[in-house]
Design a protein around this motif. Structure first.
Motif, mmCIF file in Angstrom:
data_model
loop_
_atom_site.group_PDB
_atom_site.id
_atom_site.type_symbol
_atom_site.label_atom_id
_atom_site.label_comp_id
_atom_site.label_asym_id
_atom_site.label_seq_id
_atom_site.Cartn_x
_atom_site.Cartn_y
_atom_site.Cartn_z
ATOM 1 N N LEU B 84 0.832 -1.213 0.000
ATOM 2 C CA LEU B 84 0.000 0.000 0.000
ATOM 3 C C LEU B 84 0.860 1.255 0.000
ATOM 4 N N ARG B 87 2.291 1.741 -3.469
ATOM 5 C CA ARG B 87 1.278 2.255 -4.399
ATOM 6 C C ARG B 87 1.067 3.745 -4.208
ATOM 7 N N GLN B 88 0.934 4.096 -2.916
ATOM 8 C CA GLN B 88 0.721 5.508 -2.578
ATOM 9 C C GLN B 88 1.888 6.342 -3.078
ATOM 10 N N GLN B 91 1.791 6.792 -6.839
ATOM 11 C CA GLN B 91 0.789 7.750 -7.292
ATOM 12 C C GLN B 91 1.166 9.176 -6.940
ATOM 13 N N ALA B 92 1.739 9.344 -5.756
ATOM 14 C CA ALA B 92 2.003 10.700 -5.289
ATOM 15 C C ALA B 92 3.315 11.240 -5.837
ATOM 16 N N PRO B 99 6.550 12.753 5.422
ATOM 17 C CA PRO B 99 5.911 13.934 5.990
ATOM 18 C C PRO B 99 6.850 15.118 5.809
ATOM 19 N N PRO B 100 6.297 16.307 5.612
ATOM 20 C CA PRO B 100 7.101 17.422 5.154
ATOM 21 C C PRO B 100 8.282 17.771 6.057
ATOM 22 N N GLU B 101 8.149 17.535 7.369
ATOM 23 C CA GLU B 101 9.212 18.032 8.231
ATOM 24 C C GLU B 101 10.253 16.974 8.520
ATOM 25 N N ALA B 102 9.979 15.705 8.135
ATOM 26 C CA ALA B 102 10.985 14.671 8.396
ATOM 27 C C ALA B 102 12.136 14.859 7.421
ATOM 28 N N SER B 103 13.309 14.949 7.910
ATOM 29 C CA SER B 103 14.451 15.175 7.029
ATOM 30 C C SER B 103 15.340 13.951 7.018
#
Lengths: 313, 103
Positions: B84, B87-88, B91-92, B99-103
């Motif tokens: 899953l 797949r995500q 597609q994305a 997540p945006p803040e995880a570096s």
């Protein structure tokens, strides 16, 4: 020797994780650290020889609460996309004194516990002796239902209150279906559900039944059942509904009502309140509590007061 | 140390090694697909080895079969969740899976 090293590693990682949870750079990291801390705490309970607590902590503290926090974070991001969820605010000046005070208090209590005479608690021994006569082989379930009935009842009431509060503050327009996977009908998901759903039902019933003589009980069984419900919500087999259903409402209050009615019925017989009339009452109350706990947790996750089944092709 | 204990120790150490490798891969690999690759393969084998080690240590067929069942369930969950996530990610666009803040 090896045991002490293991204990020290667990203690050190618990403290480090707790610091990370409250001081992490972002909310998301805080949530992840909280889940890891819950699992480590479960290890600590297991090391202390408390498998009941270890299971409850892993299932509820890390698993279901983690899922609730993740879905709350997801909703926060969806509802306010331009709001940066990372913490930029400066730390309160009270943070350090409170942390030091709390740490000192815990240390003092621990020191007191280790320095005091290791005299066995008389109440605990008396309870264990009295429980020998009961049919309950698991002293935890025995104490929870027979001696601490009011506490257990209030725990169910707290859960119900939390659910009512959550329903009261949820805005209906925020309840989209964004928490489901994007394409929930891939063949693998169906195969997973076909195996996992019957298995979780089996495991939770086993935990409930085992709770009378082995580690287990209503809270652990309810958490496993709730995990199954969370899976069904995530794969959009069931989804949030605003239409109230009497069966779901009944399920939510079943634990509280059956426990209170059976507990109060004892007064009619001239016994003290919360005295249970026999093993059938224990099983009845535990089953009702398991259903209520599971349903409440799933509804908290879905964020609504009701659920509906989705038809899918 | 008996022979079975030695065998169990060997299996447990090997399992921990695979877990360690999988975790290093998860932390160090560049994108979602590589990370999933490291995680699913290494951790499934690690779980298998640790279950085998514990089964040898317990020397009890009942516990061994329960451990085998645990391994199968772990495989099932890891397979579907990795599928899953992949797949995500596809597609994305693989960059947006973090997540945006995880570096």
């Amino acid at each position: 020797m090896l045991g002490i090293v293991l204990d020290l590693v667990i203690i050190a990682s618990l403290i480090a994780l707790a610091i990370q949870v409250v001081s992490g750079a972002s909310l998301f990291r805080g949530i992840i650290h909280f889940i890891v801390m819950g699992l480590t705490l479960a290890l600590a309970w297991a090391r202390l020889g408390a498998p009941d607590l270890a299971m409850a902590e892993a299932a509820i503290g890390a698993g279901v609460t983690g899922a609730l926090m993740m879905v709350a974070y997801r909703r926060l991001v969806e509802i306010t996309p331009d709001h940066n969820p990372s913490r930029t605010g400066s730390r309160s000046r009270l943070a350090l004194p409170i942390a030091v005070g709390a740490g000192g208090l815990v240390g003092l209590l621990g020191l007191g516990a280790t320095l005091s005479d290791p005299e066995p608690g008389l109440a605990g021994l008396a309870v264990l002796e009295a429980l020998q006569d009961e049919a309950l082989g698991n002293p935890i379930t025995g104490v929870l239902l027979l001696y601490r009935g009011l506490d257990t009842l209030l725990e169910i009431a707290v859960l119900l209150t939390a659910f009512l509060a959550a329903v009261a503050v949820t805005r209906r327009e925020d309840l989209d279906y964004s928490i489901t996977t994007r394409d929930p009908h891939t063949p693998l998901v169906g195969a997973l559900l076909a195996i996992i759903v019957p298995l979780t039902v089996l495991v939770s019933v086993h935990l409930l039944k085992a709770g009378s003589h082995d580690p287990g009980g209503a809270f652990q069984a309810g958490a496993v059942l709730a995990a199954c419900g969370v899976l069904l919500v995530l794969t959009s087999r069931v989804s949030a509904s605003s239409q109230s259903r009497p069966l779901i409402g009944l399920g939510i209050v079943a634990g509280l009502i059956s426990f209170s009615l059976i507990g109060l019925a004892a007064m009619l017989r001239g016994e003290p309140p919360m005295a249970l009339p026999g093993m059938w009452a224990v099983y009845f109350i535990e089953t009702a509590m398991m259903l209520s706990i599971a349903l409440t947790l799933v509804l908290l996750f879905a964020g609504t007061e009701s659920l509906r089944r989705n038809q899918h092709g | 140390m008996t022979a079975s204990e030695g065998l169990a120790l060997l299996l447990l150490l090997a399992g921990s090694g695979f877990y360690f490798a999988g975790t290093v891969g998860l932390l160090r690999f560049p994108d979602a697909f590589c990370r999933l690759h490291a995680l699913t393969k290494a951790d499934n084998l690690g779980l298998c080895l640790i279950c085998a080690g514990l089964a040898v240590l317990s020397a009890d067929w009942r516990i061994a079969s329960v451990l085998f069942l645990i391994w199968l369930l772990g495989l099932l969950a890891a397979t579907v969740s990795a599928h899953l996530i992949a797949r995500q990610a596809r597609q994305a666009g693989a960059d947006n899976i973090d997540p945006p803040e995880a570096s």
